[in-house]
Scaffold this active site. Sequence first.
Site, PDB file in Angstrom:
ATOM      1  N   SER A  24       0.835  -1.194   0.000  1.00  0.00           N
ATOM      2  CA  SER A  24       0.000   0.000   0.000  1.00  0.00           C
ATOM      3  C   SER A  24       0.880   1.258   0.000  1.00  0.00           C
ATOM      4  O   SER A  24       1.682   1.450  -0.914  1.00  0.00           O
ATOM      5  CB  SER A  24      -0.959  -0.047   1.179  1.00  0.00           C
ATOM      6  OG  SER A  24      -2.010   0.863   1.011  1.00  0.00           O
TER       7      SER A  24
ATOM      8  N   GLU B 242     -10.092  -4.076  -5.611  1.00  0.00           N
ATOM      9  CA  GLU B 242      -9.570  -3.005  -4.758  1.00  0.00           C
ATOM     10  C   GLU B 242      -9.919  -1.613  -5.279  1.00  0.00           C
ATOM     11  O   GLU B 242     -10.002  -1.392  -6.490  1.00  0.00           O
ATOM     12  CB  GLU B 242      -8.049  -3.113  -4.660  1.00  0.00           C
ATOM     13  CG  GLU B 242      -7.546  -4.351  -3.953  1.00  0.00           C
ATOM     14  CD  GLU B 242      -6.066  -4.256  -3.638  1.00  0.00           C
ATOM     15  OE1 GLU B 242      -5.631  -3.167  -3.223  1.00  0.00           O
ATOM     16  OE2 GLU B 242      -5.363  -5.267  -3.799  1.00  0.00           O
TER      17      GLU B 242
ATOM     18  N   HIS C 233      -7.293  -5.979  -0.383  1.00  0.00           N
ATOM     19  CA  HIS C 233      -6.138  -5.100  -0.245  1.00  0.00           C
ATOM     20  C   HIS C 233      -5.178  -5.631   0.832  1.00  0.00           C
ATOM     21  O   HIS C 233      -5.539  -5.745   2.003  1.00  0.00           O
ATOM     22  CB  HIS C 233      -6.614  -3.700   0.125  1.00  0.00           C
ATOM     23  CG  HIS C 233      -5.538  -2.666   0.214  1.00  0.00           C
ATOM     24  ND1 HIS C 233      -4.877  -2.175  -0.883  1.00  0.00           N
ATOM     25  CD2 HIS C 233      -5.000  -2.025   1.284  1.00  0.00           C
ATOM     26  CE1 HIS C 233      -3.999  -1.272  -0.505  1.00  0.00           C
ATOM     27  NE2 HIS C 233      -4.049  -1.168   0.809  1.00  0.00           N
TER      28      HIS C 233
END
Length: 317
Positions: free
Chosen positions: A150, A239, A269
């Site tokens: 991320s 996502e 995610h």
Amino acid sequence: MKSFYVPLPIVAAALKPFYRVALNPRFSFRTQRRILEAGAPLQTLPHGTVAQKLTLAGRKAERVTVGATERDTAILYLHGGAYTIGSINTHRSLAAHLARESASAVYVLDYRLAPENPYPAGLDDAVAAFRELVRSHGFTADRIAIAGDSAGGGLSVATARRLVDDGTSPAALGLISPWVDPGARDAVKDRDLVVNTGWSYSSADAYLGAGDPLDQGFAPLLGNLDGLPPIVMHVGTDEVLFAQITAFADKLRLSGVELEHVEYKKLWHVAHLQASIMREAAQAVQHMGAYLGRKVRASTTSASEVVLAEPTAGDIA
């Protein structure tokens, strides 16, 4: 002892309310951090894990190994959390599984977070940590990969960009759902199982501070990708970030970067965090770890791209 895995639908059902609470934009970042930390112990460590506390470039860090503790290859791991939350504690389990699958020492860095320390504090910390691994820990740059999830994935790209521009290249990058343009406000939906845009947009604003949203250190998608090291990248098709990451993959191809890109239809995610309890997540970490392990042990790499379908249990030994 054989691992006991929980079926994917059960894990998803349990995580959905947890992330709804933990990533609630009405809560302060301090409260979000506490909630995320409270859930961290549910993610267990592989047998034989050794986590050694140390400092890298003046920041707290952990050196995580599984099995043999002496390793001649390394991965610098940059945790996710939208640059505002997340820690060594929340990502220790994922780091340990990656250490096992790559047969490398994984260094998890406690880089500075926003809003207390906005951009480029985290980037400065990551670059300095990589350089210290080379200068003081016995690794050459071509024996170190950088990985992250991320925000940590976007930070991995920004770190590699600065290192390459300064004449040093990591062996490879491992990117799990990388957030490569935090300033974008064009998401096609406002939430997935984990992320909601109210939270991510407020975190992005806190991270940017008074910076320029077009700065490639903040948004690597908008910058130059030429010359980046080989990349393995994972993303779930459901996502919020899927379109952004697909655009990033396309730009990497056009820039001639070696890319192994995997799209998962069932995983959410950074489902890799659940590698200790869910078979599909463990297989994803195994795939990424095997790729990075090969790259940190290879003296040369070929500039080719491999695009894969989602690996299945039969595809991964």
